[in-house]
Design an enzyme around this catalytic site. Structure first.
Site, mmCIF file in Angstrom:
data_model
loop_
_atom_site.group_PDB
_atom_site.id
_atom_site.type_symbol
_atom_site.label_atom_id
_atom_site.label_comp_id
_atom_site.label_asym_id
_atom_site.label_seq_id
_atom_site.Cartn_x
_atom_site.Cartn_y
_atom_site.Cartn_z
ATOM 1 N N GLY A 12 35.401 37.599 35.025
ATOM 2 C CA GLY A 12 34.465 38.220 35.958
ATOM 3 C C GLY A 12 33.055 38.054 35.447
ATOM 4 C CB CYS B 247 37.040 35.120 30.475
ATOM 5 S SG CYS B 247 35.279 34.902 30.202
ATOM 6 C CE1 TYR B 248 33.528 42.694 32.347
ATOM 7 C CE2 TYR B 248 35.581 42.960 33.583
ATOM 8 C CZ TYR B 248 34.386 43.478 33.100
ATOM 9 O OH TYR B 248 34.051 44.777 33.369
ATOM 10 C CG HIS C 63 37.912 30.673 32.335
ATOM 11 N ND1 HIS C 63 38.151 31.720 33.192
ATOM 12 C CD2 HIS C 63 36.701 30.893 31.799
ATOM 13 C CE1 HIS C 63 37.120 32.544 33.188
ATOM 14 N NE2 HIS C 63 36.214 32.070 32.348
ATOM 15 C CD GLU D 275 41.247 30.726 34.811
ATOM 16 O OE1 GLU D 275 41.829 30.727 33.700
ATOM 17 O OE2 GLU D 275 40.263 31.453 35.062
ATOM 18 C CG ASP E 80 46.089 26.166 58.941
ATOM 19 O OD1 ASP E 80 46.670 25.372 58.175
ATOM 20 O OD2 ASP E 80 44.928 26.558 58.764
ATOM 21 C CE LYS F 252 44.610 23.015 56.082
ATOM 22 N NZ LYS F 252 44.160 23.704 57.290
#
Ligand code: XMP
Length: 529
Positions: free
Chosen positions: A72, A99-100, A186, A188, A244, A385
């Protein structure tokens, strides 16, 4: 406000309760990467959901096999910094702070966090200093992605330092007794070497979660959900021919058959034949009854004389709602409206930055639920998606329907600069069809996020045969993008551009000049209006 239903296919809080999947709960502290954590975990076949950081622990715990505290932008010292409820660490569920999230955990558990003397941003070395399941299969040193100004100076009591950055700072902490861990970098983001493996180790090895989040499971469970919710009632939805709404319609149709009534509105500003072609194929191949409303003249009449882009959008939006309502009324007893909301919109609305003021109106048929006395179901609201595409493939929808470029709701009206008339729509439809045809023939369609042609409100001089011409100009646009938020112009091979240009000028009456748009977003946008 007529929106009434809170249904399993709708509720983000209890989806996992309904489906029975063990989930990873990601508490969002506002990082721009939060959704990436969710994605990476789902790629492991494990269901994951983003929750607000202040969700009560009892709610977080429901069907949760592991908790991740996201990064964050805040400093943990700021008076208004978002802080986790200390109860989160008493649930007995494994926790990973990123992290945060690591700093927030360290502070909550009695460790010391302080501002860094030297900040760490961007790529940085990291080395584990111990053998630990978290680091299984990783190299001895890794290049990782950092982005922080504060640091954990003192791990909380009972925690060990598990690794340091190349400048010696604490970059990983953990307590096996508490099953709580923290990473300063991070995992990710793709710039972190072995980041996916780290998350996998946390989810599988440390937390013991086995993946059961598969496309097949999603399809089976969602069909059952829809049957349970809808009962004997009927459902209406707007079908545009886009990915979609096509996937959603097929999914609901599998669940309740002809009690789904998809309405396709031809607004007169569609691509040449394309949408109708999709509708036809859905109808024939999948046996879905579709209510096709030809409203082209009505839309063109409403757009007559209008040149302002925002007014065009509003007119088309309002007209659409009116037609949809009229059709729904004609159908009589309908209880549900289905919408193709996707997970990024849901994340936006649970974000720590607060519920987004406007989920972009073009993501859905803007305004429909507020205006109609219908209950809402949103069967795709847990999906990204690419997951929607996988579900589509599982349902037997053709790859070329699933790979279609996005097409805006206001259609060609915002690609015809100036007034929208029947003649100008016809010119643009022809030019656009040629451009896409050549792009497909060159095998480039799937490399491009979106390609189309724009008709400009100017005329230029040319010469054809012995005659001077004074005709329209079109511009071809093709872009690379990940999500439409930013875009780069596509490096189209000259030969393809040449064929597009030659064919448009030869085959489309009224056009004597073709340009190629080489602007990126920002500062331009993808569409011209
Ligand atoms: P822009 O032009 O904002 O477009 O860079 C980003 C993406 O959104 C699509 N777009 C729309 N889609 N209704 C829609 O359904 C709209 O009013 C609309 N405006 C832009 C655009 O095609 C691109 O994919």
């Amino acid at each position: 406000m007529a929106l009434r239903a809170t249904t399993p296919v709708k509720s983000e809080r209890h989806k996992s309760v309904e489906t029975g999947h063990v989930r990873v709960a990601i508490l969002d502290f506002g990082s721009q990467y939060t959704h990436l954590i969710a994605r990476r975990i789902r790629e492991l076949g494990v269901f994951s959901e983003v929750l607000r950081y202040d969700t009560p622990p009892a709610e977080i715990a429901v069907n949760t096999g592991a908790i991740v505290l996201s990064g964050g932008p805040s400093s943990i010292y700021a008076a208004d910094a978002p802080r986790p409820d200390p109860g989160v660490f008493e649930l007995g569920i494994p926790v990973l702070g990123i992290c945060y999230g690591m700093q927030a955990m360290a502070q909550a558990l009695g460790g010391g966090v302080s501002p860094s003397k030297t900040r760490e941003y961007g790529p940085m070395g990291f080395a584990p200093n111990t053998v630990h399941p978290l680091f299984d299969g990783l190299e001895e040193t890794l290049q990782v992605w950092m982005s922080h100004g504060d640091e954990v100076a003192e791990p909380p009591p009972g925690f060990d330092v598990l690794g340091r950055s190349s400048d010696g700072k604490i970059a990983a902490i953990g307590s096996d007794e508490r099953r709580a861990y923290g990473l300063q970098f991070h995992p990710e983001v793709i710039h972190t070497e072995g980041g996916g493996r780290l998350l996998e180790n946390f989810v599988r090895r440390v937390s013991g979660i086995k993946g059961d989040w598969t496309t097949r499971a999603f399809v089976d469970e969602t069909i059952e959900d829809i049957r349970n919710i809808v009962g004997d009632s009927r459902v209406v939805c707007a079908l545009s021919g886009g990915v979609d709404s096509s996937v959603m319609s097929v999914l609901i149709h599998k669940a309740i058959g002809d009690r789904l009534v998809p309405i396709f509105v031809d607004n007169g500003v569609l691509r040449k034949g394309e949408e109708l072609d999709v509708i036809q194929r859905l109808k024939e191949k999948l046996g879905i009854g579709i209510d096709v409303v030809d409203a082209a003249d009505r839309f063109l009449a409403a757009l007559s004389g209008v040149t302002d882009p925002e007014r065009k959008r509003k007119i088309i939006g309002h007209e659409f709602i009116r037609i949809f309502e009229e059709e729904a009324r004609k159908l009589g007893d309908i209880r549900f409206l289905a919408q193709g909301t996707l997970y990024p919109d849901v994340i936006e609305s649970v974000s720590v930055k607060g519920p987004s003021a406007t989920i972009k109106s073009h993501h859905n048929v803007g305004g429909l639920p507020e205006q109609m006395d219908l209950e809402l179901i949103e069967p795709l609201r847990t999906l990204f998606k690419d997951e929607v595409r996988k579900v589509g493939a599982e349902l037997g929808i053709d790859a070329d329907i699933l790979g279609r470029h996005p097409f805006p709701g206001p259609g060609l009206a915002i690609r015809i600069l100036g007034e929208v008339t029947k003649d100008r729509v016809a010119i643009l439809q022809d030019a656009d069809a040629i451009a896409l045809d050549e792009i497909r023939r060159a095998g480039l369609y799937d490399d491009i996020w979106q390609a189309f042609v724009v008709l400009l409100p100017v005329r230029t001089v040319g010469v054809m045969g012995d005659e001077r011409t004074y005709e329209h100009v079109v511009s071809v646009r093709a872009v690379h993008s990940l999500d439409g938020m930013t875009a780069h112009w596509f490096r189209m091979p000259y030969e393809v551009l040449e064929r597009i240009s030659a064919r448009i000028i030869n085959e489309v009456r009224g056009v004597n000049r073709v340009c190629y748009d080489i602007s990126s977003k920002p500062p331009s946008t993808i569409e011209w209006e």
